[in-house]
Every structure is written in C-alpha cells, then in structure tokens.
Enzyme design. Structure first.
Site, short mmCIF file in Angstrom:
data_model
loop_
_atom_site.label_atom_id
_atom_site.label_comp_id
_atom_site.label_asym_id
_atom_site.label_seq_id
_atom_site.Cartn_x
_atom_site.Cartn_y
_atom_site.Cartn_z
N ALA A 1 -33.49 86.11 -44.15
CA ALA A 1 -32.30 86.77 -44.71
C ALA A 1 -31.66 85.95 -45.84
O ALA A 1 -31.73 84.72 -45.84
CB ALA A 1 -31.27 86.99 -43.61
N ALA A 23 -29.13 83.29 -44.71
CA ALA A 23 -29.58 82.17 -43.88
C ALA A 23 -29.41 80.79 -44.52
O ALA A 23 -29.00 79.85 -43.84
CB ALA A 23 -31.04 82.38 -43.45
N ARG A 59 -41.56 89.51 -40.72
CA ARG A 59 -42.69 90.43 -40.57
C ARG A 59 -43.55 90.50 -41.82
O ARG A 59 -44.74 90.76 -41.74
CB ARG A 59 -42.16 91.82 -40.19
CG ARG A 59 -41.62 91.86 -38.76
CD ARG A 59 -40.85 93.11 -38.46
NE ARG A 59 -40.46 93.16 -37.05
CZ ARG A 59 -39.60 94.03 -36.55
NH1 ARG A 59 -39.03 94.93 -37.33
NH2 ARG A 59 -39.30 94.00 -35.27
N LYS A 97 -22.01 88.14 -37.80
CA LYS A 97 -21.02 89.19 -37.59
C LYS A 97 -21.50 90.47 -38.29
O LYS A 97 -22.26 90.39 -39.26
CB LYS A 97 -19.64 88.73 -38.10
CG LYS A 97 -19.61 88.33 -39.59
CD LYS A 97 -19.50 89.53 -40.49
CE LYS A 97 -19.75 89.22 -41.94
NZ LYS A 97 -19.98 90.44 -42.73
N ARG A 146 -26.19 97.57 -45.78
CA ARG A 146 -24.79 97.86 -45.47
C ARG A 146 -24.45 99.32 -45.72
O ARG A 146 -23.41 99.80 -45.27
CB ARG A 146 -23.87 96.98 -46.32
CG ARG A 146 -23.97 95.49 -46.04
CD ARG A 146 -23.15 94.72 -47.05
NE ARG A 146 -23.19 93.28 -46.85
CZ ARG A 146 -24.13 92.49 -47.35
NH1 ARG A 146 -25.13 93.01 -48.07
NH2 ARG A 146 -24.10 91.18 -47.14
#
Length: 387
Positions: free
Chosen positions: A18, A21, A43, A106, A180
C-alpha cells in the site's frame, strides 16, 4: 508466532504493498529498536517484488495465496493491515486466527459490529489489535486536550473539526479509480476522513470514553462516481453532554471560490474549541508532526501559542511522526508495558457507532458489511456469553 521468551524484537508483516505503508510503518520502524519489518504480501508478483526491494524487506509473498502465506509464517509476530476498508474485517480476523497481533489502518471496519467481533476475538486469544488513529498518539493532541480539560477557560460550549481538501489538491491525493470511491470497499469521505474529525471532537471534549455521539444533522454531497452511495463531502452536527454542541466538516474535493470556482483555497485541517472563557484552536489536527500550532485566546488576558512535538516531560522526539508515536504505543502494549497513550476497544466501537449514525442521518445507505464469516469469532462470542 514465536514463543521464544527471549524474543524482544516485534517482527511485522505487511498485508499489501500500500502507498501508506512507508509512512505508516516502514519509516517509523527504522527508528524503533524493538521493531523489524520482515515480510510483505502482495498478490501482484512484480509490484510486490519491487516494493520489497525498494524498502529492503527480506521476504515477499506473491500470488493468489500471498496474504494467507504471510499469516502462516512463524517468523511474523504482528501484521500491519492497510488494505482497503472493505477488507479490514476479513484479513484482521484471519490474522488474529493465525495468532498475530494487528495494527489496523483506520477506519477499523465498515460497521460497528465488525469492530466488536475483532476485539472479542483478540481478547479471547490474548492478542493486541489497534485501529491506527495515529494523530491521537501525538503530543499536540494530548496537550490540546489538557488545555481544554484543565478548566482554564471554563466549560466547552462548542467544537468544530474539519478536514477539507480543495479540488485542486484532491487531484494529487486521490487517483481517478481510488478505492475510497468504491462502495463495496467501504468508500466515502465519512469513513476515510470523518474518523479523524469524530475522534478529535470526542478526545478534546473528554467524550472519547463515553457512548456514541448523538447526531443531530448530517448532509451529504454525493461523489460523481456513485452519488447515491458514496459521499464526497459530509457536514454533520452533534449534541454533547452539558448542552455543548459539535460540528464536523469533511470533503474529498472542496470547490474553489471566485468566478466559476476557479480559485483554489487552502486545506482546512483545524479544530476550534469555543469555551466559556475563550477559544482554543489546533491547526493541523490530522498530522501535527508535520506542523501545528495550539492557539489559546482567553476573553481576558493575553493570547498564547504553544507547540508540542514531544511530551512535557521529554518523552518522544521532535523528529517522530504521528505514526512513530503510534508504533511506540503498539509495541509497548504487545510487550506488556503501559503505553503513553492508548485507544480502548470501547472508544473505537463507539466511534464506529457514531459514523453509522452520521450515514443514517444523511440518508445514505449503511456501509457494505464484509461477507466473511469467522468460526473463531463465533466461538469467542459464545464463550463471552457463557461467562
């Protein structure tokens, strides 16, 4: 998870390569002697391998079973889960089932019930799980809370918290097909940004240990990609104890001003607390480690500005990000020490309940619940009922 009693370094595996990260776990881990990033799962083989090489992560799992393979690795003690919101529940439950502690991005989950199940399973297995509300751990928010709660300016009358990104900047922060904006993955600005505004309202007013907030109004602005289900913006109001009120404003892409809205404004990331005897404003409550100011304006007497990059007694470091303070707390909790700041399960669950109330009041549908069913969760719930 290793049972070696002499093990002192907490070995993290990351689920997904991500974008968040590096800032959220990789960089903070470099200055924490008790943390090591030992694995990443992705993946996509090419992306995962590139991510591992770039960040010098020794082990990479790829392919369709990448996440499961990481969770099965005995050299991984804890998992950082930055997957899209809609995958938080499943892969946090799977990590707990595998005996791993979890630092979870979150919002905790898409629903309050999912959060309850996660915490119940963690308690049953003796594991630590934490919603990564990183800003809460920074000294700036804790100092602002001290000022508000000290009684110096009397009781709280109202509070307004905002995270509003001008449209000009949103093109930099968000991709066109950003997760999002996808309902099935827990999209919407209330889950993405509203967690910050609700959390800081409750923290500063001393309501973070109490029940979910009463939502008195909520007006959503639909996102162009899915206006009936995804909120681009949300304006909500709340009733607090002792007749105080609260207001939150979040916006992925706030229009500009002037002719045709062509003039971009600046991001609004402030929280303003109005009290009987004055006003307290914290500038940049989501990421105070980058910059912030705590402006105290009494109705009588001189105003002042404070900054708090470390705690008053010297704990912490001026160079630490909000994520580094959060990592300090997480490791302390796992190692059996008392964290400087901690967020209880009850606080996270009632935060999620508040966000659910905002969506209900706005008329938008509830967020998409995960179809994942955990046998371990059912066993934990049954055990809790029997007790």
């Amino acid at each position: 998870m290793s049972s070696n009693a002499e093990q002192t370094v907490l070995r993290f595996g990351i689920l997904g390569a991500a974008r968040i990260a590096p800032d959220a776990i990789i960089k903070p881990a470099k200055t924490h002697p008790g943390v090591s990033i030992v694995a990443v799962a992705c993946r996509d083989e090419k992306r995962g391998s590139q991510f591992a090489r770039k960040h010098k992560i020794p082990k990479v799992f790829t392919g369709s079973k990448a996440y499961l393979d990481l969770l099965a690795d005995p050299d991984v003690d804890a998992v950082y889960n930055p997957l899209p919101n809609g995958l938080h529940f499943e892969w946090t439950m799977r990590a707990l089932e595998a005996g791993k502690h979890v630092l979870l991005e979150k919002p905790m989950t898409d629903t309050a019930e999912e959060s309850r199940q996660i915490f119940a399973l963690a308690e049953a297995k003796g594991l630590v799980v934490l919603e990564a509300m990183h800003s809460t751990f920074h000294p700036a928010l804790q100092r602002t809370r001290e000022i508000v709660q000290s009684g110096e300016l009397g009781k709280v009358k109202s509070i307004k918290a905002s995270i509003s990104v001008p449209r000009f900047f949103s093109r930099i922060f968000f991709t066109k097909d950003d997760v999002r904006f996808k309902y099935e993955l827990g999209g919407g600005c209330t889950l993405d940004m509203g967690v910050y505004t609700v959390a800081v309202i409750r923290l500063l007013t001393g309501n973070d240990k109490g029940p979910a907030l009463e939502v008195t109004s909520a007006v959503a602005t639909g996102h162009p990609s899915d206006p009936e289900r995804i909120d681009r913006a949300m304006h909500a109001t709340y009733a607090l104890p002792d007749s105080a009120t609260a207001e939150s404003v979040v916006d992925f892409s706030r229009p500009g001003w002037g002719p045709f809205g062509l003039i971009p404004g600046l991001p609004d990331v402030n929280v303003i607390v109005s009290l009987e005897g004055g006003e307290v404003t914290l500038m940049n409550h989501p990421v105070p480690s980058v910059y912030h100011s705590i402006n105290v304006k009494p109705k009588k007497g001189p105003a002042r500005t404070e900054k708090a990059y470390t705690f008053a007694d010297g704990r912490g470091d001026k160079s630490w990000s909000t994520y580094r303070y959060q990592l300090e707390a997480f490791v302390d909790k796992v190692q059996g020490r008392t964290p400087w700041v901690w967020i209880t399960p009850e606080t996270t669950i009632t935060e999620m309940e508040t966000l659910e109330r905002v969506y209900a009041k706005s008329g938008l549908p509830p967020r998409f619940a995960s179809p994942y069913k955990s046998e371990a969760s059912a066993v934990a719930s049954t055990s809790g009922d029997a007790a």
